[in-house]
Design a protein around this motif. Structure first.
Motif, PDB file in Angstrom:
ATOM      1  N   PRO A 176       5.559   5.076  -4.324  1.00 32.67           N
ATOM      2  CA  PRO A 176       4.529   4.127  -4.771  1.00 32.67           C
ATOM      3  C   PRO A 176       5.092   2.881  -5.429  1.00 32.67           C
ATOM      4  N   GLU A 177       6.361   2.931  -5.850  1.00 28.66           N
ATOM      5  CA  GLU A 177       6.956   1.765  -6.502  1.00 28.66           C
ATOM      6  C   GLU A 177       7.391   0.693  -5.501  1.00 28.66           C
ATOM      7  N   ILE A 178       7.364   1.012  -4.201  1.00 30.59           N
ATOM      8  CA  ILE A 178       7.793   0.058  -3.174  1.00 30.59           C
ATOM      9  C   ILE A 178       6.583  -0.675  -2.603  1.00 30.59           C
ATOM     10  N   VAL A 198      -6.346  -1.944  11.087  1.00 33.22           N
ATOM     11  CA  VAL A 198      -5.758  -3.092  10.392  1.00 33.22           C
ATOM     12  C   VAL A 198      -6.608  -3.474   9.178  1.00 33.22           C
ATOM     13  N   GLU A 199      -7.923  -3.379   9.310  1.00 32.46           N
ATOM     14  CA  GLU A 199      -8.798  -3.698   8.185  1.00 32.46           C
ATOM     15  C   GLU A 199      -8.652  -2.675   7.066  1.00 32.46           C
ATOM     16  N   ILE A 200      -8.408  -1.432   7.425  1.00 37.95           N
ATOM     17  CA  ILE A 200      -8.149  -0.406   6.407  1.00 37.95           C
ATOM     18  C   ILE A 200      -6.865  -0.733   5.660  1.00 37.95           C
ATOM     19  N   ILE A 201      -5.836  -1.133   6.404  1.00 40.96           N
ATOM     20  CA  ILE A 201      -4.546  -1.487   5.808  1.00 40.96           C
ATOM     21  C   ILE A 201      -4.699  -2.689   4.889  1.00 40.96           C
ATOM     22  N   ARG A 202      -5.488  -3.667   5.313  1.00 40.32           N
ATOM     23  CA  ARG A 202      -5.697  -4.875   4.516  1.00 40.32           C
ATOM     24  C   ARG A 202      -6.197  -4.534   3.106  1.00 40.32           C
ATOM     25  N   ALA A 203      -6.993  -3.481   2.995  1.00 37.78           N
ATOM     26  CA  ALA A 203      -7.607  -3.123   1.714  1.00 37.78           C
ATOM     27  C   ALA A 203      -6.775  -2.137   0.891  1.00 37.78           C
ATOM     28  N   MET A 204      -5.628  -1.712   1.393  1.00 37.87           N
ATOM     29  CA  MET A 204      -4.850  -0.691   0.699  1.00 37.87           C
ATOM     30  C   MET A 204      -4.111  -1.275  -0.507  1.00 37.87           C
ATOM     31  N   GLY A 241      -1.236  -2.080  -3.078  1.00 35.97           N
ATOM     32  CA  GLY A 241       0.204  -2.117  -2.902  1.00 35.97           C
ATOM     33  C   GLY A 241       0.670  -2.614  -1.562  1.00 35.97           C
ATOM     34  N   VAL A 242      -0.293  -3.023  -0.712  1.00 36.74           N
ATOM     35  CA  VAL A 242       0.033  -3.496   0.629  1.00 36.74           C
ATOM     36  C   VAL A 242      -0.490  -4.914   0.798  1.00 36.74           C
TER      37      VAL A 242
END
Length: 291
Positions: free
Chosen positions: A169-171, A277-283, A285-286
């Motif tokens: 989680p630190e990355i 991709v929309e799920i990733i956008r909202a994550m 730390g990302v």
């Protein structure tokens, strides 16, 4: 030290991106940024990460690795690029999971560099076009090994990224879609080097040149030269306009050759990829780089 890992993935212009980074290494060095040649670290990291399957790294492992990479030089930020950080294409998809070893490999990196700031930069690609290439390279093509109990519509990049976030989680992770890369090429390089948005990049149009006709590139460069005040957003709209007219169709069309796949399946996988991709956008730390 800030350690930037460009982790591919495979078949996402990873080697072209490394070449662009190396073209800028002299300018980057003035800002304390090093881009070592891949021969100084790829085999070294592969062997070290593999060995950590059985034993913990020694107390001096970090310093030994950096001395080998930097040749006793100094740097504030080091950019390392290797699409095999998450393992080779032969094991990139196992039992229906994309890069299942990624999280463990990056957790090992945090143990190697416990006091350094590690960040991941990675491109993702529509599984509909990526999976046929991974299948061709797969070490075990049997259905049980490649797909397990899952299928093409179960593939999710968000699953792989979530595993990375949970294990390390630190990355922080910066992601972009390979399909968008021609529009955001220079921005990707700048963000890897943590440079200001207006910083000039050598080879900022390298990828665009590979998919546009010579006439189109000549006209595009002329337009850019006569409109130096353009913002990045405006420049992207210009790129889209020129690609509409001058794109090399043979360079942008993808042939999908996967046993049993239909056009309907490919369309379904593409729609699922867009939603993912929309799920990733909202994550948390990302960061998603998008046009």
């Amino acid at each position: 030290m800030q350690l930037v890992l460009h982790t591919g993935v495979h078949f996402t212009e990873d080697e072209r991106l490394l070449k662009c980074l190396l073209r800028n290494q002299d300018d980057f060095a003035k800002a304390g940024i090093r881009v070592p040649g891949p021969s100084t670290y790829r085999n070294l990291f592969r062997d070290t990460l593999n060995a950590m399957h059985k034993t913990e790294p020694s107390d001096v492992a970090r310093d030994v690795l950096l001395d080998a990479i930097l040749d006793d030089g100094k740097a504030d930020r080091v950019i390392l690029s290797d699409a095999n950080f998450f393992r080779s294409p032969a094991t990139a998809l196992k039992e229906g999971v994309l890069y299942p070893a990624a999280a463990v490999r990056m957790r090992r990196m945090t143990r190697l560099f416990p006091d350094d700031e590690i960040s991941i930069f990675m491109a993702i690609r529509n599984p509909a076009s990526l999976v046929p290439m991974l299948y061709e390279k797969a070490a075990d093509k049997t259905s049980a090994a490649f797909w397990g109990e899952r299928g093409p519509t179960d593939l999710r990049w968000s699953e792989t990224i979530q595993q990375l976030r949970e294990m390390a989680p630190e990355i922080p992770i910066t992601v972009w879609c390979n399909e968008d890369t021609p529009l955001i090429w220079a921005q990707i390089i700048r963000e890897m080097a943590e440079l200001a948005p207006e910083t000039k990049i050598k080879g900022g149009f390298d990828l665009l040149q590979s998919i546009m006709s010579e006439e189109g590139m000549r006209r595009f460069r002329g337009y850019v030269d006569t409109h130096p005040e353009m913002s990045e957003a405006q420049k992207r709209r210009v790129i889209i306009a020129f690609l509409d007219k001058y794109a090399l169709e043979e360079e942008i069309e993808e042939e999908l050759d996967m046993p049993g796949w239909t056009e309907e399946l490919v369309e379904q996988m593409t729609a699922l990829y867009d939603a993912d991709v929309e799920i990733i956008r909202a994550m948390p730390g990302v960061t998603l780089i998008a046009p």
